[in-house]
Design an enzyme around this catalytic site. Structure first.
Site, PDB file in Angstrom:
ATOM      1  N   ASP A 161       0.858  -1.177   0.000  1.00 27.99           N
ATOM      2  CA  ASP A 161       0.000   0.000   0.000  1.00 27.99           C
ATOM      3  C   ASP A 161       0.899   1.234   0.000  1.00 27.99           C
ATOM      4  O   ASP A 161       1.438   1.624   1.030  1.00 27.99           O
ATOM      5  CB  ASP A 161      -0.914  -0.009   1.227  1.00 27.99           C
TER       6      ASP A 161
ATOM      7  N   ASN B  47       3.017   5.725 -11.703  1.00 31.61           N
ATOM      8  CA  ASN B  47       1.681   5.907 -12.260  1.00 31.61           C
ATOM      9  C   ASN B  47       0.594   5.993 -11.190  1.00 31.61           C
ATOM     10  O   ASN B  47      -0.397   6.688 -11.381  1.00 31.61           O
ATOM     11  CB  ASN B  47       1.379   4.733 -13.200  1.00 31.61           C
TER      12      ASN B  47
ATOM     13  N   TYR C 171      -5.244  17.560  -5.790  1.00 31.49           N
ATOM     14  CA  TYR C 171      -4.735  16.898  -6.993  1.00 31.49           C
ATOM     15  C   TYR C 171      -3.783  17.814  -7.755  1.00 31.49           C
ATOM     16  O   TYR C 171      -2.694  17.394  -8.170  1.00 31.49           O
ATOM     17  CB  TYR C 171      -5.908  16.485  -7.879  1.00 31.49           C
TER      18      TYR C 171
END
Length: 240
Positions: free
Chosen positions: A47, A78, A143
């Site tokens: 994780d 990614n 983000y």
């Protein structure tokens, strides 16, 4: 021998990148919380949004052993999340911390460990960035900020003289891949307008057929990653 680390390889763009690199004869080690059905690749379940779990994995020998015989080593950062979405008053602080750990902490820690694990190989680091790194969008403060951090990281690697770090070349690029038809895009389209006022723009992209499939994008990204000129631009857009 070419060897690649791909994070978030179990679905979406990450799965397509892992499959595309493998099809080109590149040995792949995928890192994610789960496992991929793709045969013939090495996989590690970790994780990456949990700093302690990632630190424990990096302290082991898996990364070093995988890259031991690589002449060219590739890292594709990614994995990432768009959440939390919304203004500050709507953001769960725990969700913010998890997003920063996954979107920023994990790729930066992996980049350092990756370079140290393959000192004799040419090393190429590709951060999957976003147009949101270069343009602020309402509702996407976390983000935008986390993707902008990847852009700055790649720029600083170049300024650090990373081209010859450790006796072999280290190249880095933070690359925006364009808008791709993934689960993340579906989540964006399902976001309430109050949290993401630009939602209709992404709905229109989907309805207008303007989204690349993960497989199409992965082919372009692999071409970029393996090209002789990789790293000449520390921040770039795959659509250029």
């Amino acid at each position: 021998m070419k060897k690649a680390i791909v994070t978030g390889h179990t679905r979406g763009l990450g799965a397509a990148i892992a499959a595309e690199l493998q099809a080109r004869g590149v040995a792949v080690l995928g890192l994610a919380r789960g496992r991929s059905p793709l045969a013939g690749i090495d996989q590690a379940e970790v994780d990456m949004a949990d700093p302690a779990a990632l630190q424990a994995w990096l302290a082991g020998a898996t990364l070093r052993e995988f890259l031991a015989d690589a002449s060219q080593a590739l890292l594709v950062n990614n994995a990432g999340v768009v959440t939390p979405v919304g203004p500050l008053a709507a953001q769960d602080p725990a969700e913010v911390l998890r997003a920063v750990s996954l979107n920023v902490g994990a790729p930066l820690a992996l980049a350092a460990a990756f370079v140290q694990a393959a000192p004799k190989a040419e090393r190429r680091i590709l951060h999957v960035s976003s147009g949101a790194a270069r343009n602020a969008y309402p509702g996407w403060a976390v983000y935008c900020a986390t993707k902008a951090a990847l852009d700055q990281h790649a720029r600083a690697v170049l300024l650090d003289g990373g081209m010859r770090a450790g006796g072999a070349r280290v190249l880095a690029c933070s690359l925006a891949p364009g808008v791709i038809d993934t689960d993340m895009q579906a989540a964006i389209r399902a976001t309430p307008d109050a949290d993401f006022p630009l939602r209709e723009r992404f709905v229109a992209l989907k309805e207008g057929g303007a989204l690349d499939s993960p497989a199409v994008c992965a082919k372009k990204l692999a071409d970029y990653l393996l090209a002789p000129g990789f790293g000449s631009e520390p921040v770039d857009d795959l659509r250029n």
